[in-house]
Design an enzyme around this catalytic site. Sequence first.
Site, PDB file in Angstrom:
ATOM      1  N   TYR A   6      -2.662  -1.461 -12.442  1.00 48.65           N
ATOM      2  CA  TYR A   6      -4.116  -1.539 -12.415  1.00 48.65           C
ATOM      3  C   TYR A   6      -4.769  -0.844 -13.604  1.00 48.65           C
ATOM      4  O   TYR A   6      -5.811  -0.214 -13.474  1.00 48.65           O
ATOM      5  CB  TYR A   6      -4.664  -0.972 -11.093  1.00 48.65           C
ATOM      6  CG  TYR A   6      -4.149  -1.729  -9.899  1.00 48.65           C
ATOM      7  CD1 TYR A   6      -4.601  -3.017  -9.620  1.00 48.65           C
ATOM      8  CD2 TYR A   6      -3.167  -1.199  -9.079  1.00 48.65           C
ATOM      9  CE1 TYR A   6      -4.101  -3.737  -8.549  1.00 48.65           C
ATOM     10  CE2 TYR A   6      -2.660  -1.915  -8.005  1.00 48.65           C
ATOM     11  CZ  TYR A   6      -3.135  -3.183  -7.749  1.00 48.65           C
ATOM     12  OH  TYR A   6      -2.632  -3.894  -6.697  1.00 48.65           O
ATOM     13  N   GLY A  58       0.807  -1.217   0.000  1.00 47.26           N
ATOM     14  CA  GLY A  58       0.000   0.000   0.000  1.00 47.26           C
ATOM     15  C   GLY A  58       0.832   1.255   0.000  1.00 47.26           C
ATOM     16  O   GLY A  58       0.312   2.352   0.240  1.00 47.26           O
ATOM     17  N   PRO A  93       4.639  -5.425  -2.439  1.00 48.55           N
ATOM     18  CA  PRO A  93       4.382  -4.242  -3.264  1.00 48.55           C
ATOM     19  C   PRO A  93       3.945  -4.613  -4.670  1.00 48.55           C
ATOM     20  O   PRO A  93       4.457  -5.554  -5.267  1.00 48.55           O
ATOM     21  CB  PRO A  93       5.733  -3.534  -3.268  1.00 48.55           C
ATOM     22  CG  PRO A  93       6.727  -4.644  -3.093  1.00 48.55           C
ATOM     23  CD  PRO A  93       6.064  -5.642  -2.185  1.00 48.55           C
ATOM     24  N   GLY A  94       3.002  -3.870  -5.195  1.00 50.28           N
ATOM     25  CA  GLY A  94       2.575  -4.029  -6.581  1.00 50.28           C
ATOM     26  C   GLY A  94       2.665  -2.687  -7.283  1.00 50.28           C
ATOM     27  O   GLY A  94       3.561  -2.424  -8.081  1.00 50.28           O
ATOM     28  N   CYS A 115     -19.102   4.680 -25.406  1.00 51.45           N
ATOM     29  CA  CYS A 115     -20.450   5.228 -25.381  1.00 51.45           C
ATOM     30  C   CYS A 115     -20.964   5.305 -23.942  1.00 51.45           C
ATOM     31  O   CYS A 115     -21.941   4.659 -23.559  1.00 51.45           O
ATOM     32  CB  CYS A 115     -21.381   4.378 -26.247  1.00 51.45           C
ATOM     33  SG  CYS A 115     -23.001   5.157 -26.488  1.00 51.45           S
ATOM     34  N   ARG A 164      -8.928   3.749 -14.077  1.00 52.38           N
ATOM     35  CA  ARG A 164      -8.708   4.317 -12.753  1.00 52.38           C
ATOM     36  C   ARG A 164      -9.309   5.713 -12.559  1.00 52.38           C
ATOM     37  O   ARG A 164      -9.876   5.988 -11.497  1.00 52.38           O
ATOM     38  CB  ARG A 164      -7.209   4.351 -12.415  1.00 52.38           C
ATOM     39  CG  ARG A 164      -6.598   2.959 -12.248  1.00 52.38           C
ATOM     40  CD  ARG A 164      -5.195   3.016 -11.679  1.00 52.38           C
ATOM     41  NE  ARG A 164      -5.220   3.283 -10.248  1.00 52.38           N
ATOM     42  CZ  ARG A 164      -4.891   4.430  -9.696  1.00 52.38           C
ATOM     43  NH1 ARG A 164      -4.515   5.451 -10.453  1.00 52.38           N
ATOM     44  NH2 ARG A 164      -4.933   4.591  -8.392  1.00 52.38           N
ATOM     45  N   TYR A 180     -11.743   5.283  -9.545  1.00 49.69           N
ATOM     46  CA  TYR A 180     -11.169   5.758  -8.274  1.00 49.69           C
ATOM     47  C   TYR A 180     -11.009   7.272  -8.214  1.00 49.69           C
ATOM     48  O   TYR A 180     -10.391   7.775  -7.280  1.00 49.69           O
ATOM     49  CB  TYR A 180      -9.783   5.131  -8.063  1.00 49.69           C
ATOM     50  CG  TYR A 180      -9.746   3.634  -7.983  1.00 49.69           C
ATOM     51  CD1 TYR A 180     -10.642   2.924  -7.182  1.00 49.69           C
ATOM     52  CD2 TYR A 180      -8.804   2.901  -8.702  1.00 49.69           C
ATOM     53  CE1 TYR A 180     -10.596   1.550  -7.108  1.00 49.69           C
ATOM     54  CE2 TYR A 180      -8.742   1.523  -8.625  1.00 49.69           C
ATOM     55  CZ  TYR A 180      -9.645   0.855  -7.823  1.00 49.69           C
ATOM     56  OH  TYR A 180      -9.595  -0.514  -7.749  1.00 49.69           O
TER      57      TYR A 180
END
EC number: 4.1.1.20
Length: 411
Positions: free
Chosen positions: A364, A226, A268-269, A336, A306, A310
Amino acid sequence: MSKLNLESTTTEKLLHLGEKYGTPVFVYDTDVMERQYSRLTKAFEGQHVKFNYACKALGNPNILRFFKSLGAGLDTVSIEEVHIGLMSGFQPDDILFTPNCVDLNEIIQAVELGVKVNIDNLSILEQFGNRYGSSVPVCIRINPHILAGGHHKISTGHIDSKFGISIHQSRHLQRIVKHYGIKVNGLHMHTGSDILDVDVFLRGAQILLDLAFDFPDLEYVDFGSGFKVPYKPGEKGTNVEELGDKMGEMFAEFCKNYGRELSLVFEPGKWLVSEAGYFLVRVNVVKQTTATVFAGVNSGFNHFIRPMLYDAYHHILNLSNPNGIERIYTVVGYICETDTFAWDRPLPEVREGDILCFLNAGAYLYSMSSNYNARLRPAEVLLHNGQDYLISRRQTLDDLLATVVKGDLEF
């Protein structure tokens, strides 16, 4: 801190790749990935630490193989990711399987593949204990009830989260472990993404370490990840050096009191791949209405979700006209539905045919892309040692229809 602009050589290289491979296209730079990985390892230097790359962020097998070459393990959240990890060369012991809301059959498959299993609810843990007893060790995911992370959709450690076994259920957790003789060899938490405050992270870690004394067979403690990466110009990310110092001191004291040295694990990503990614699109149309000037590009939330999902900010550069006079645009896609990448964004003058570049496009985005409106997924290109490699070709209509079964239907 994130950069306002790219180096001119990088801009020229990206423009060349946009022409060579066509747009839209994702481009990833292994130099940036290695820089991020190296920064983490140096921050925790001298400690018994393991970093498992969270492949849900960007799961192309070539990316997985690259992180394996750096010494990373793998964090997976589905049995399909486990299979891809094994196919990418990871040994089962280097893969942690952390699903949620799956049934026991998926857990059984993971056990049979030999990977490390992480269970996050009491129901599955009880079924697991009934089936395996003490014969298969297991990690347990705890929800520490720490509200951390940025957007509410990426906070996973709060009291209303579906993830993990509540810290308040620890008494019943211990009953299940004792009754079935379950060997708990790991404890795990993950409180969410975009954690900037190191002390918030440490509060959750302390809760997990306090609980750890109830489990005598631990081999590792996994604190998730995170870590925040900067998205806006001038924005700060997580100070991992400060975290390394404070966490190292905390964990060393814990191990001393626990009676032996355990492994410190992170997964971690986004931290590793977000800044390594660039998304290139071409401007289809500049459209002025009574209120707004739109820059409409050849992509949408089918590729780059994203900002819509988000409310995420992604910095945008005009690679084709970097020194143009600044104007205000709302950058939108070709789906659309309302697919807005940026509202009222100042950009160097945008012309039809210009190539725009979205920064922080490594995490992501491709992994969450879809075929909505029957649009095709773009290509992925990897920059490595100064060379560019196609690591995922652009989809075709045949790819899109490959799973459709007509059968004996007649209409």
